[in-house]
Design an enzyme around this catalytic site. Structure first.
Site, PDB file in Angstrom:
ATOM      1  CB  CYS A 144      45.874  18.679  19.898  1.00 48.91           C
ATOM      2  SG  CYS A 144      44.727  20.065  20.112  1.00 48.91           S
ATOM      3  CG  HIS A 278      41.910  16.433  20.291  1.00 51.53           C
ATOM      4  ND1 HIS A 278      43.140  16.843  20.775  1.00 51.53           N
ATOM      5  CD2 HIS A 278      42.114  15.186  19.789  1.00 51.53           C
ATOM      6  CE1 HIS A 278      44.022  15.872  20.587  1.00 51.53           C
ATOM      7  NE2 HIS A 278      43.431  14.862  19.986  1.00 51.53           N
TER       8      HIS A 278
END
Ligand SMILES: *[C@@H]1O[C@H](CO)[C@@H](O)[C@H](O)[C@H]1NC(C)=O
Ligand SMILES: *[C@@H]1O[C@H](CO)[C@@H](O)[C@H](O)[C@H]1NC(C)=O
Ligand SMILES: *[C@@H]1O[C@H](CO)[C@@H](O)[C@H](O)[C@H]1NC(C)=O
Length: 335
Positions: A144, A278
């Protein structure tokens, strides 16, 4: 009346509403089969099918109960990740690793403060300025961080040069040794690599594979974009973040918890993870129809997730670090 009952049986949504907390076995089997067809999912054997059906059932029941409880600023729904547990999903589809020395004090040496008396628009969307590429999909690779950094670079390149070029996450996964490919990374380290490497290739020249490969970047490859530096947004201050996002798309870290996987639409104000895990890109902000302030976030889980690949997250949540820590680790590249 008979017609209504028949209609109710035909419409699965209606059938689900008629049941309260747990769904019957036949309706689960049917819903799972329809879902498998929709997403082209197949399983290698029967025990895998049973296992995935059970997880699908738990997710579907969670979604139904959540949505039926009503009066939330967001909805959950089925998507291509509905046969994964939240543990499996987070392990395979996130990948932010904030360096330990930054995780408490947060103050990077590159912090620049915005003057908060400067005016910013009440809402903004970098997609309207053509500064955001299509939503991408990191697949089962914890990178990510690469997607977040690339989206921020794509944005500033478009703003400075008036040309939008999709850039290569795979180069970062393969070649950036300060980060760990599919095992995780951090955006500021990514910007450092791109500065040292004197550029990043285009997505077309160095396309995404979704796993760790040997580095293909070489002298024959012309970088499609370069950056000169990067800046940290002052930590835990959503007004600073607002000014930053009004300036360009911003890489941000968030703490993803169980409900994120099932997010469908609305302004997300739900559960978060414990730690930032994330990385995504803030590409705008606004106010929803019912007056809820939100951040507009580009994710890297494909267009089928959320609002065509985007999530709107609660802005000014009341906590200094913001909803799910969105204001804790924000940074952007400069040209
Ligand atoms: C069924 O498939 C799963 C996933 O591919 C595999 O891990 C498992 O060993 C298989 N089980 C049998 C009995 O073949
Ligand atoms: C629904 O939510 C709104 C805003 O959060 C609140 O003002 C209202 O009282 C809630 N209604 C019910 C029935 O809970
Ligand atoms: C911020 O902007 C205001 C209004 O333009 C100005 O008066 C003030 O000096 C600026 N503050 C700083 C720290 O630059």
């Amino acid at each position: 009346m008979k017609f209504l009952i028949a209609l109710c049986i035909i419409l699965s949504a209606c059938a689900y509403n008629a049941m309260s907390r747990t769904l019957s076995e036949p309706s689960i089997v049917e819903a799972h089969q329809q879902w498998m067809m929709k997403y082209g999912r197949t399983y290698t054997n029967n025990s895998e099918l049973e296992k995935r059906r059970k997880i699908f059932k738990e997710n579907l029941e969670y979604i139904e109960n959540f949505n039926n409880a009503g009066n939330k600023s967001y909805n959950l729904g089925l998507n291509l990740y509905s046969d994964l547990t939240s543990k499996e999903f987070i392990a395979s589809h996130t990948g932010l690793k904030v360096p330990r020395h930054l995780s408490s004090s947060k103050k990077g040496s590159n912090t620049i403060h915005f003057n908060l008396s400067d005016d910013v628009p009440t809402k903004f969307d970098w997609r309207d300025e053509g500064a955001v590429t299509d939503v991408k999909n990191q697949q089962r690779c914890g990178c990510c961080w690469a997607f977040s950094a690339v989206a921020a670079i794509e944005g500033i390149v478009k703003i400075k040069t008036d040309s939008l070029t999709s850039l290569s996450e795979q180069q970062l996964v393969d070649c950036d040794e300060q980060n760990q490919g599919c095992n995780g990374g951090f955006m500021d380290d990514t910007f450092k690599y791109i500065i040292q490497n004197q550029g990043i290739a285009s997505e077309a020249e160095y396309p995404y594979q979704g796993n760790d490969q040997t580095c293909q970047f070489n002298d024959q490859m012309t970088p499609a974009a370069q950056i000169t530096s990067f800046v940290d947004v002052p930590a835990n201050d959503e007004q600073q973040l607002l000014h930053a996002v009004a300036q360009q798309p911003i890489s941000v870290g968030i703490a993803v918890g169980t409900e994120f996987q099932l997010y469908q639409k609305g302004v997300y104000s739900g559960t978060c993870g414990r730690d930032l895990n994330h990385a995504v890109t803030a590409v705008g902000y606004g106010v929803s129809e019912d007056g809820t302030k939100y951040w507009l976030i580009k994710n890297s889980w494909g267009k089928n997730w959320g609002e065509e690949g985007y999530i709107r997250m609660l802005r000014e949540s009341g906590e200094s670090e913001g909803q799910c820590g969105i204001a804790a680790h924000a940074s952007y590249p400069t040209i």
